[in-house]
Write an enzyme that holds these catalytic residues in place. Structure first.
Site, mmCIF file in Angstrom:
data_model
loop_
_atom_site.group_PDB
_atom_site.id
_atom_site.type_symbol
_atom_site.label_atom_id
_atom_site.label_comp_id
_atom_site.label_asym_id
_atom_site.label_seq_id
_atom_site.Cartn_x
_atom_site.Cartn_y
_atom_site.Cartn_z
ATOM 1 N N ARG A 64 0.639 -1.255 -0.174
ATOM 2 C CA ARG A 64 0.059 0.017 -0.045
ATOM 3 C C ARG A 64 0.938 1.315 0.150
ATOM 4 N NH1 ARG A 64 -3.102 -1.658 3.582
ATOM 5 N NH2 ARG A 64 -2.353 -0.444 5.578
ATOM 6 N N HIS A 68 0.247 4.409 -2.536
ATOM 7 C CA HIS A 68 0.029 5.765 -1.897
ATOM 8 C C HIS A 68 1.410 6.772 -2.260
ATOM 9 C CE1 HIS A 68 -3.000 5.007 1.302
ATOM 10 N NE2 HIS A 68 -3.309 4.286 0.552
ATOM 11 N N ASP A 69 2.325 6.233 -2.569
ATOM 12 C CA ASP A 69 3.362 7.220 -3.225
ATOM 13 C C ASP A 69 3.213 7.484 -4.533
ATOM 14 O OD1 ASP A 69 6.120 8.276 -3.298
ATOM 15 O OD2 ASP A 69 6.815 6.545 -4.415
ATOM 16 N N GLY A 74 3.343 10.911 -8.072
ATOM 17 C CA GLY A 74 4.229 9.920 -8.819
ATOM 18 C C GLY A 74 5.028 9.151 -8.022
ATOM 19 N N GLU A 90 3.546 14.000 3.481
ATOM 20 C CA GLU A 90 2.243 12.920 3.022
ATOM 21 C C GLU A 90 2.247 11.861 4.170
ATOM 22 O OE1 GLU A 90 3.098 11.258 -0.744
ATOM 23 O OE2 GLU A 90 3.953 12.915 -1.581
ATOM 24 N N ASN A 96 -2.813 8.406 5.313
ATOM 25 C CA ASN A 96 -1.774 7.681 5.259
ATOM 26 C C ASN A 96 -1.382 6.990 6.727
ATOM 27 O OD1 ASN A 96 -0.752 7.448 2.387
ATOM 28 N ND2 ASN A 96 0.054 9.596 2.587
ATOM 29 N N HIS A 194 -5.847 -5.584 -2.213
ATOM 30 C CA HIS A 194 -6.415 -5.533 -0.968
ATOM 31 C C HIS A 194 -6.466 -7.071 -0.251
ATOM 32 C CE1 HIS A 194 -8.295 -1.135 -0.605
ATOM 33 N NE2 HIS A 194 -6.871 -1.276 -0.360
ATOM 34 N N THR A 195 -6.326 -7.994 -0.993
ATOM 35 C CA THR A 195 -6.302 -9.197 -0.664
ATOM 36 C C THR A 195 -4.820 -9.323 0.530
ATOM 37 O OG1 THR A 195 -6.122 -11.425 -1.179
ATOM 38 C CG2 THR A 195 -4.333 -10.241 -2.139
ATOM 39 N N ASP A 244 -10.105 -9.849 3.572
ATOM 40 C CA ASP A 244 -10.355 -11.309 3.397
ATOM 41 C C ASP A 244 -9.926 -12.139 4.142
ATOM 42 O OD1 ASP A 244 -7.892 -12.155 2.233
ATOM 43 O OD2 ASP A 244 -8.457 -11.615 0.227
#
Length: 323
Positions: A64, A68-69, A74, A90, A96, A194-195, A244
């Site tokens: 993640r 998010h970076d 970029g 950030e 974050n 997101h698994t 999950d």
């Protein structure tokens, strides 16, 4: 093993077709460090494997972190920079605060600096870490073109604007990624990351009470799963709910959960009902091989978004501050 090798060949051919051959285009290359730091990928992989054997729960946060970076300034390592008295960076933006593993990047950067001082950017290290985390967790192998430079800007306000909120619906998400050059297919495939990992209660509690003017509770939540989410949030806003049932295994169970109305985030569950994304969710839920192939392609595509090159960036000595 044969299937994984086939994936690798297909992705390599895709890279060549898109102009990212081994000798590089637009500053990025698969062989960028061939003569200046040839062991960099081995150093990263050895350290990722060692760290995840100790704490496999870092898999989700580390992947993640790369996402998010890339979505803010970029793929330039700006999410790694620490705040200063004059600048809130950030990593300290609300969106974050659930990220973990910054010390992992620090450790790997230090190891790389011992071998190749001033050569390898933090942005490239973060991209390589994400690749190796996915592979270690049972996911597909993919290539990472290298040569990114580290950015010199990191502001929490940017993250607030440029990271899509967890209240976004599928149409809003498609519009958001479209402005970055990604497609609806890229969106759904990348969401499959997101698994790995979990979400904090603060990111889904709005679904459990006062949801909207019509419904107190988000009607898309499976009734039994609602009990699970309420139990999680009873422990507080920072309590975490796995996306999950296989929190440290990279597979397609995340999409199967969406089919059962057991998506944790609203922004995830909405992918299972929007006409532009539902078929993809169903395809990935039923065919892990197709998901893996599309995920590989999307990760390569995301990883080259708005990269800094030449004098537009630098190679930081440490990842937490600009030179």
């Amino acid at each position: 093993m044969a299937r994984n090798n086939l994936f690798v060949v297909l992705i390599f051919l895709g890279i060549l077709a898109n102009g990212l051959g081994p000798f590089g285009v637009n500053g990025l290359s698969l062989t960028y460090y061939l003569f200046t730091c040839p062991l960099v990928e081995s150093i990263v992989k050895v350290n990722v494997d060692k760290i995840l054997r100790i704490d496999p729960g870092l898999a989700g946060p580390l992947v993640r972190m790369h996402f998010h970076d890339c979505f803010v300034e970029g793929c330039d390592g700006s999410v790694l920079i620490d705040s200063t008295p004059g600048n809130k960076a950030e990593k300290d933006a609300e969106s974050n605060l659930s990220l973990r593993g910054f010390e992992v990047i620090d450790e790997i950067k230090a190891e790389v600096e011992k071998r190749c001082p001033g050569i390898v950017s933090c942005a490239d290290i973060l991209a390589l870490v994400a690749k190796d985390v996915v592979l270690f967790s049972g996911g597909p192998m993919f290539f990472v073109p290298k040569g990114r430079k580290d950015g010199r800007r990191s502001k929490a306000a940017d993250a607030l604007v440029k990271l899509p909120p967890f209240t976004s619906n599928a149409s809003q998400l498609i519009d958001f990624v479209g402005k970055l050059g990604l497609t609806a297919q890229d969106l759904v495939a990348l969401s499959g990351a997101h698994t790995l990992g979990a979400a904090r209660c603060s990111s889904f509690k709005h679904r459990l009470k006062n949801f909207n003017a019509t419904h107190d509770i988000d009607p898309s939540i499976d009734p039994e799963f609602l009990k699970v989410l309420n139990k999680t949030c009873a422990a507080g806003d920072t309590a975490e709910q796995p996306f999950d049932g296989s929190i440290i295994q990279f597979n397609n169970e995340y999409f199967q959960a969406l089919q059962k109305n057991k998506g944790v985030l609203f922004s995830d569950q909405t992918l299972a009902t929007n006409p532009k994304t539902k078929e993809l969710v169903d395809t990935y839920a039923n065919n892990r091989a197709v998901f893996f192939l599309d995920f590989q392609r999307a990760m390569i595509k995301m990883g080259i978004m708005n990269v800094k090159e030449g004098s537009n960036g630098e190679v930081r000595k440490t990842c937490r501050k600009i030179n």
